[in-house]
Design an enzyme around this catalytic site. Sequence first.
Site, mmCIF file in Angstrom:
data_model
loop_
_atom_site.group_PDB
_atom_site.id
_atom_site.type_symbol
_atom_site.label_atom_id
_atom_site.label_comp_id
_atom_site.label_asym_id
_atom_site.label_seq_id
_atom_site.Cartn_x
_atom_site.Cartn_y
_atom_site.Cartn_z
ATOM 1 N N CYS A 11 9.407 -0.498 22.740
ATOM 2 C CA CYS A 11 9.494 0.735 23.539
ATOM 3 C C CYS A 11 8.458 1.794 23.145
ATOM 4 O O CYS A 11 8.444 2.876 23.718
ATOM 5 C CB CYS A 11 10.908 1.323 23.455
ATOM 6 S SG CYS A 11 11.329 2.003 21.827
ATOM 7 N N HIS A 62 -7.103 7.529 12.594
ATOM 8 C CA HIS A 62 -6.642 6.136 12.464
ATOM 9 C C HIS A 62 -5.140 6.061 12.200
ATOM 10 O O HIS A 62 -4.643 5.037 11.733
ATOM 11 C CB HIS A 62 -7.426 5.398 11.375
ATOM 12 C CG HIS A 62 -8.867 5.157 11.753
ATOM 13 N ND1 HIS A 62 -9.847 4.822 10.853
ATOM 14 C CD2 HIS A 62 -9.481 5.198 12.975
ATOM 15 C CE1 HIS A 62 -11.007 4.677 11.482
ATOM 16 N NE2 HIS A 62 -10.819 4.911 12.767
ATOM 17 N N GLN A 112 -10.241 9.649 8.561
ATOM 18 C CA GLN A 112 -9.995 8.253 8.945
ATOM 19 C C GLN A 112 -8.879 7.685 8.073
ATOM 20 O O GLN A 112 -8.409 6.579 8.318
ATOM 21 C CB GLN A 112 -11.266 7.429 8.726
ATOM 22 C CG GLN A 112 -12.438 7.887 9.553
ATOM 23 C CD GLN A 112 -13.727 7.195 9.108
ATOM 24 O OE1 GLN A 112 -14.050 6.099 9.531
ATOM 25 N NE2 GLN A 112 -14.469 7.847 8.236
ATOM 26 N N ARG A 153 0.833 -1.214 0.000
ATOM 27 C CA ARG A 153 0.000 0.000 0.000
ATOM 28 C C ARG A 153 0.862 1.256 0.000
ATOM 29 O O ARG A 153 0.531 2.247 -0.648
ATOM 30 C CB ARG A 153 -0.938 -0.020 1.210
ATOM 31 C CG ARG A 153 -2.073 -1.026 1.017
ATOM 32 C CD ARG A 153 -2.913 -1.165 2.264
ATOM 33 N NE ARG A 153 -3.487 0.095 2.711
ATOM 34 C CZ ARG A 153 -4.072 0.274 3.895
ATOM 35 N NH1 ARG A 153 -4.137 -0.731 4.756
ATOM 36 N NH2 ARG A 153 -4.577 1.428 4.227
HETATM 37 C C1 BJW Z 1 -17.127 7.729 -2.488
HETATM 38 C C2 BJW Z 1 -16.377 7.733 -3.677
HETATM 39 C C3 BJW Z 1 -16.210 8.982 -4.339
HETATM 40 C C4 BJW Z 1 -16.414 5.716 -2.947
HETATM 41 N N1 BJW Z 1 -16.776 10.090 -3.790
HETATM 42 N N2 BJW Z 1 -17.671 8.826 -1.976
HETATM 43 C C5 BJW Z 1 -19.830 -0.049 18.107
HETATM 44 C C6 BJW Z 1 -20.592 -1.045 17.527
HETATM 45 C C7 BJW Z 1 -19.976 -2.151 16.911
HETATM 46 C C8 BJW Z 1 -18.596 -2.280 16.868
HETATM 47 C C9 BJW Z 1 -17.831 -1.283 17.439
HETATM 48 C C10 BJW Z 1 -18.453 -0.195 18.066
HETATM 49 N N3 BJW Z 1 -17.473 0.626 18.530
HETATM 50 C C11 BJW Z 1 -16.285 0.098 18.195
HETATM 51 C C12 BJW Z 1 -16.457 -1.068 17.559
HETATM 52 C C13 BJW Z 1 -15.399 -1.988 17.013
HETATM 53 C C14 BJW Z 1 -14.752 -1.472 15.761
HETATM 54 C C15 BJW Z 1 -15.807 -1.225 14.721
HETATM 55 O O1 BJW Z 1 -16.229 -0.135 14.463
HETATM 56 N N4 BJW Z 1 -16.250 -2.256 14.042
HETATM 57 C C16 BJW Z 1 -17.259 -2.084 12.998
HETATM 58 C C17 BJW Z 1 -16.747 -2.701 11.709
HETATM 59 C C18 BJW Z 1 -18.580 -2.586 13.475
HETATM 60 N N5 BJW Z 1 -13.956 -0.258 16.042
HETATM 61 C C19 BJW Z 1 -12.733 -0.324 16.556
HETATM 62 O O2 BJW Z 1 -12.212 -1.394 16.836
HETATM 63 C C20 BJW Z 1 -12.014 0.981 16.798
HETATM 64 N N6 BJW Z 1 -11.483 1.006 18.095
HETATM 65 C C21 BJW Z 1 -12.255 1.109 19.188
HETATM 66 O O3 BJW Z 1 -13.448 1.261 19.119
HETATM 67 O O4 BJW Z 1 -11.583 1.064 20.358
HETATM 68 C C22 BJW Z 1 -12.310 1.023 21.587
HETATM 69 C C23 BJW Z 1 -11.458 0.407 22.671
HETATM 70 C C24 BJW Z 1 -11.728 0.774 23.967
HETATM 71 C C25 BJW Z 1 -10.958 0.235 24.978
HETATM 72 C C26 BJW Z 1 -9.942 -0.664 24.679
HETATM 73 C C27 BJW Z 1 -9.679 -1.009 23.384
HETATM 74 C C28 BJW Z 1 -10.450 -0.469 22.358
HETATM 75 C C29 BJW Z 1 -10.811 1.116 15.850
HETATM 76 C C30 BJW Z 1 -11.196 1.182 14.418
HETATM 77 C C31 BJW Z 1 -9.932 1.210 13.541
HETATM 78 C C32 BJW Z 1 -10.257 1.118 12.065
HETATM 79 N N7 BJW Z 1 -9.061 0.862 11.324
HETATM 80 C C33 BJW Z 1 -9.103 0.840 9.877
HETATM 81 C C34 BJW Z 1 -7.702 0.444 9.347
HETATM 82 C C35 BJW Z 1 -6.732 1.613 9.481
HETATM 83 C C36 BJW Z 1 -5.363 1.264 9.009
HETATM 84 C C37 BJW Z 1 -5.317 0.906 7.541
HETATM 85 O O5 BJW Z 1 -5.677 1.725 6.665
HETATM 86 O O6 BJW Z 1 -4.909 -0.208 7.265
HETATM 87 O O7 BJW Z 1 -9.488 2.115 9.368
HETATM 88 S S1 BJW Z 1 -10.362 -0.251 9.187
HETATM 89 C C38 BJW Z 1 -10.787 0.782 7.820
HETATM 90 O O8 BJW Z 1 -12.156 1.256 7.963
HETATM 91 C C39 BJW Z 1 -9.900 2.034 7.966
HETATM 92 C C40 BJW Z 1 -10.858 3.135 7.624
HETATM 93 O O9 BJW Z 1 -10.386 4.359 8.131
HETATM 94 C C41 BJW Z 1 -12.142 2.652 8.238
HETATM 95 C C42 BJW Z 1 -13.365 3.332 7.716
HETATM 96 O O10 BJW Z 1 -13.557 3.047 6.365
HETATM 97 P P1 BJW Z 1 -14.125 4.181 5.392
HETATM 98 O O11 BJW Z 1 -13.169 5.281 5.302
HETATM 99 O O12 BJW Z 1 -15.496 4.510 5.766
HETATM 100 O O13 BJW Z 1 -14.050 3.414 3.977
HETATM 101 P P2 BJW Z 1 -15.110 2.427 3.284
HETATM 102 O O14 BJW Z 1 -14.385 1.676 2.228
HETATM 103 O O15 BJW Z 1 -15.831 1.631 4.276
HETATM 104 O O16 BJW Z 1 -16.181 3.390 2.605
HETATM 105 C C43 BJW Z 1 -15.857 4.198 1.493
HETATM 106 C C44 BJW Z 1 -17.054 5.075 1.183
HETATM 107 O O17 BJW Z 1 -16.691 5.960 0.151
HETATM 108 C C45 BJW Z 1 -18.296 4.298 0.694
HETATM 109 O O18 BJW Z 1 -19.423 4.758 1.418
HETATM 110 C C46 BJW Z 1 -18.393 4.685 -0.778
HETATM 111 O O19 BJW Z 1 -19.745 4.754 -1.222
HETATM 112 C C47 BJW Z 1 -17.748 6.038 -0.787
HETATM 113 N N8 BJW Z 1 -17.126 6.461 -2.051
HETATM 114 N N9 BJW Z 1 -15.953 6.487 -3.932
HETATM 115 C C48 BJW Z 1 -17.479 9.987 -2.629
HETATM 116 N N10 BJW Z 1 -15.512 9.096 -5.476
HETATM 117 ZN ZN ZN Z 2 12.004 0.375 20.442
#
Ligand code: BJW
Ligand code: ZN
Length: 252
Positions: free
Chosen positions: A133, A122, A104, A73
């Site tokens: 560390c 993120h 994000q 990536r």
């Molecule tokens: C266009 C277009 C164009 C296309 N014009 N539009 C509540 C309920 C259920 C679960 C949870 C909850 N709270 C937390 C959770 C768990 C989890 C979660 O949310 N899970 C769900 C899947 C249900 N969340 C977490 O684990 C988070 N941490 C957390 O909550 O910690 C709490 C905690 C407390 C105490 C101790 C420990 C923890 C962390 C979430 C981290 C997400 N990480 C990622 C990877 C990042 C690194 C990497 O890039 O590799 O982040 S996952 C991935 O998804 C990435 C993104 O930032 C994220 C969001 O995706 P995004 O940006 O929305 O992309 P897409 O592909 O989904 O959507 C694209 C959109 O664009 C679409 O709608 C298209 O239509 C549109 N589009 N072309 C305009 N041209």
């Molecule tokens: Zn180190």
Amino acid sequence: MGEKAPEMERARALLRDAHSVAVLTGAGISAESGIPTFRGAGGLWKQFRAEDLATPEAFRRDPRLCWEWYDWRRSVLSQVQPNAAHHALARLQRTKRDFTLITQNVDGLHFAAGSERVLEVHGSIWNLRCTGCEREWTDRSARLELLPQCPACDKLARPGVVWFGEKLNPNTWAAAERAASSSDVFLVVGTSAMVYPAAGLAPLARSAGAKVIEVNIEATPVSGLVDCALTGRAGEILPAIVSSDQEYGAGS
Ligand code: BJW
Ligand code: ZN
């Protein structure tokens, strides 16, 4: 513009008149730069799902596979440019004294477009963090020597991003919540609004009194609560709703 014209005009007026603007972006804003999104059609990252690789368990299980994915990536990202949507938001920032850009995305394209003080909730793919560390550093090279090690303690380094099940940086997250809840207009662009806690920012802004504008090519879980839903590509819609005629200069 056709049928969309009144909605576009409304969004334009809302943005123009807002004192305080907060924006949340997701992978969709970078799609027109040639970067695949996470979910939906064409949303595969090299046959892997984010849910399978973007976790601490995946890294522990197979750090090399995980690093190969991130390194691939990085090499893709090193060849792409910010698009018209990133540039429009950089322009919008220059027209507002109270402006917060929350992303994000880990790709760094908002900074490349000239946006300042971006809250990367993120993390960043250009950062590495030591698993021993916790030291964090930036490395912009397109390809890393795998597996990367910490320069201070030689332990294995990991990508400086936030995986599923991991906490977001508390300061960055607090700033994002503050901006969302104090904004007059909250603009949400190119996110499927499925990943929490970021997906909760639009509802938070709405309940605190903000007008919410969504830009996406399709409906999302937040579409029902927004004041203005603009369906289309971010690279076409954002330049059309951001007016650049009121940028304030250094002296104003
Ligand atoms: C266009 C277009 C164009 C296309 N014009 N539009 C509540 C309920 C259920 C679960 C949870 C909850 N709270 C937390 C959770 C768990 C989890 C979660 O949310 N899970 C769900 C899947 C249900 N969340 C977490 O684990 C988070 N941490 C957390 O909550 O910690 C709490 C905690 C407390 C105490 C101790 C420990 C923890 C962390 C979430 C981290 C997400 N990480 C990622 C990877 C990042 C690194 C990497 O890039 O590799 O982040 S996952 C991935 O998804 C990435 C993104 O930032 C994220 C969001 O995706 P995004 O940006 O929305 O992309 P897409 O592909 O989904 O959507 C694209 C959109 O664009 C679409 O709608 C298209 O239509 C549109 N589009 N072309 C305009 N041209
Ligand atoms: Zn180190």
